[in-house]
Design a protein around this motif. Structure first.
Motif, mmCIF file in Angstrom:
data_model
loop_
_atom_site.group_PDB
_atom_site.id
_atom_site.type_symbol
_atom_site.label_atom_id
_atom_site.label_comp_id
_atom_site.label_asym_id
_atom_site.label_seq_id
_atom_site.Cartn_x
_atom_site.Cartn_y
_atom_site.Cartn_z
ATOM 1 N N LYS A 164 0.837 -1.339 -0.017
ATOM 2 C CA LYS A 164 -0.071 0.045 -0.042
ATOM 3 C C LYS A 164 0.891 1.111 0.140
ATOM 4 O O LYS A 164 2.218 1.191 0.345
ATOM 5 C CB LYS A 164 -0.974 -0.127 1.326
ATOM 6 C CG LYS A 164 -1.585 -1.211 1.320
ATOM 7 C CD LYS A 164 -2.746 -1.322 0.042
ATOM 8 C CE LYS A 164 -3.713 -2.472 0.318
ATOM 9 N NZ LYS A 164 -4.468 -3.017 -0.717
ATOM 10 N N LYS A 165 0.144 2.341 -0.274
ATOM 11 C CA LYS A 165 1.083 3.502 -0.294
ATOM 12 C C LYS A 165 1.425 4.343 0.985
ATOM 13 O O LYS A 165 2.373 5.124 0.972
ATOM 14 C CB LYS A 165 0.437 4.449 -1.292
ATOM 15 C CG LYS A 165 -1.052 5.103 -0.794
ATOM 16 C CD LYS A 165 -1.505 5.868 -1.757
ATOM 17 C CE LYS A 165 -2.936 6.676 -1.238
ATOM 18 N NZ LYS A 165 -3.583 7.356 -1.973
ATOM 19 N N GLY A 166 0.988 3.784 2.204
ATOM 20 C CA GLY A 166 1.083 4.409 3.218
ATOM 21 C C GLY A 166 2.638 4.549 3.864
ATOM 22 O O GLY A 166 2.778 5.410 4.468
ATOM 23 N N THR A 167 3.247 3.355 3.687
ATOM 24 C CA THR A 167 4.721 3.391 3.860
ATOM 25 C C THR A 167 5.585 4.411 3.198
ATOM 26 O O THR A 167 6.166 5.473 3.702
ATOM 27 C CB THR A 167 5.386 1.796 3.558
ATOM 28 O OG1 THR A 167 4.833 1.044 4.405
ATOM 29 C CG2 THR A 167 6.880 1.993 3.948
ATOM 30 N N ALA A 168 5.424 4.538 1.996
ATOM 31 C CA ALA A 168 6.024 5.502 0.923
ATOM 32 C C ALA A 168 5.498 6.986 1.448
ATOM 33 O O ALA A 168 6.534 7.754 1.381
ATOM 34 C CB ALA A 168 5.851 5.262 -0.498
ATOM 35 N N ARG A 169 4.621 7.058 1.489
ATOM 36 C CA ARG A 169 3.925 8.255 2.114
ATOM 37 C C ARG A 169 4.410 9.001 3.359
ATOM 38 O O ARG A 169 4.869 10.089 3.517
ATOM 39 C CB ARG A 169 2.408 8.471 2.298
ATOM 40 C CG ARG A 169 1.900 9.765 2.670
ATOM 41 C CD ARG A 169 0.219 9.471 2.635
ATOM 42 N NE ARG A 169 -0.087 10.626 3.544
ATOM 43 C CZ ARG A 169 -1.209 10.617 4.228
ATOM 44 N NH1 ARG A 169 -1.985 9.647 4.256
ATOM 45 N NH2 ARG A 169 -1.740 12.004 4.944
ATOM 46 N N LEU A 170 4.551 7.893 4.359
ATOM 47 C CA LEU A 170 5.119 8.559 5.588
ATOM 48 C C LEU A 170 6.691 8.592 5.507
ATOM 49 O O LEU A 170 7.131 9.431 6.009
ATOM 50 C CB LEU A 170 4.863 7.335 6.529
ATOM 51 C CG LEU A 170 5.446 7.456 7.913
ATOM 52 C CD1 LEU A 170 4.994 8.838 8.623
ATOM 53 C CD2 LEU A 170 5.106 6.116 8.986
ATOM 54 N N VAL A 171 7.177 7.942 4.704
ATOM 55 C CA VAL A 171 8.656 8.203 4.614
ATOM 56 C C VAL A 171 8.965 9.311 3.732
ATOM 57 O O VAL A 171 9.872 10.243 4.297
ATOM 58 C CB VAL A 171 9.414 6.884 3.613
ATOM 59 C CG1 VAL A 171 11.062 7.261 3.317
ATOM 60 C CG2 VAL A 171 9.475 5.612 4.658
ATOM 61 N N VAL A 172 8.084 9.833 2.653
ATOM 62 C CA VAL A 172 8.519 11.001 1.895
ATOM 63 C C VAL A 172 8.205 12.168 2.784
ATOM 64 O O VAL A 172 8.872 13.226 2.903
ATOM 65 C CB VAL A 172 7.778 10.961 0.625
ATOM 66 C CG1 VAL A 172 7.590 12.138 0.084
ATOM 67 C CG2 VAL A 172 8.325 9.957 -0.275
ATOM 68 N N GLN A 173 7.108 12.174 3.644
ATOM 69 C CA GLN A 173 6.825 13.382 4.498
ATOM 70 C C GLN A 173 7.763 13.456 5.436
ATOM 71 O O GLN A 173 8.230 14.806 5.893
ATOM 72 C CB GLN A 173 5.254 12.933 5.011
ATOM 73 C CG GLN A 173 4.913 13.659 6.092
ATOM 74 C CD GLN A 173 3.481 13.311 6.790
ATOM 75 O OE1 GLN A 173 2.573 13.261 6.021
ATOM 76 N NE2 GLN A 173 3.601 13.339 8.010
#
Length: 188
Positions: free
Chosen positions: A132-141
């Motif tokens: 899912k995109k949550g991991t990437a979103r959290l890392v980029v943020q």
């Protein structure tokens, strides 16, 4: 409450798990912000095992529907758990993830650790499900906020899922750092 339960649960795990082989523990930084991006084959047990085997406290992101009742939410928070909402728990709840991600950012600013199950659901199987995109979103943020974060890809593999005497292999893979993406433009 967290420290007391961690101690006793660690003792109980020794009764139910025959052997745990750990690979790559040297990849986990002793200090600083860490995100464990994990494979999720065995539900609640995955977070318990990781939490008991990693020295510093870990905040775990757990399914949002477990946080419906206020008294449960308070207990889960004391156990270092935060809600993460999926579309299956109602589109109207997805905006609540912004608050959870902000809390994660604070944990990272305080040089703490967070566990996210990147597949977004649990299935008793040994194959990786789509991420899912949550991991990437959290890392980029987090990286976009200039917070130094180390991402540790993590995998748990079980000899079997249902009975006592499990053998587990826990892999902590090579850290992923912001410097690995210096040529990319990160936007939150």
């Amino acid at each position: 409450l967290y420290a007391i339960l961690k101690f006793y649960v660690g003792l109980i795990l020794k009764l139910f798990i025959k052997d745990i082989k750990i690979n790559g523990k040297e990849n986990i930084p002793e200090n600083g912000a860490v995100l464990f991006a994990s494979f999720h084959p065995n539900s609640f047990l995955d977070a318990i095992i990781l939490d008991c085997l990693v020295g510093r406290p870990i905040w775990s992101l757990a399914r949002g529907d477990a946080f419906k009742r206020e008294w449960v939410k308070k207990i889960l928070h004391k156990l270092c758990m935060m809600p993460i909402y999926r579309i299956s728990e109602g589109k109207e709840n997805l905006s609540k993830n912004d608050e959870t991600f902000e809390k994660c950012s604070q944990v990272f600013r305080d040089k703490g650790q967070v566990l996210i199950f990147s597949e977004g659901l649990c299935k008793n199987q040994t194959q990786l499900l789509p991420l899912k995109k949550g991991t990437a979103r959290l890392v980029v943020q987090t990286w976009s906020s200039n917070i130094d974060l180390t991402v540790i890809p993590t995998a748990l593999n079980y000899s079997q899922f249902t009975s006592i005497g499990k053998e587990i292999v826990l892999n902590f893979e090579k850290p992923i750092l912001k410097t690995d993406f210096e040529d990319l433009q990160l936007t939150g």
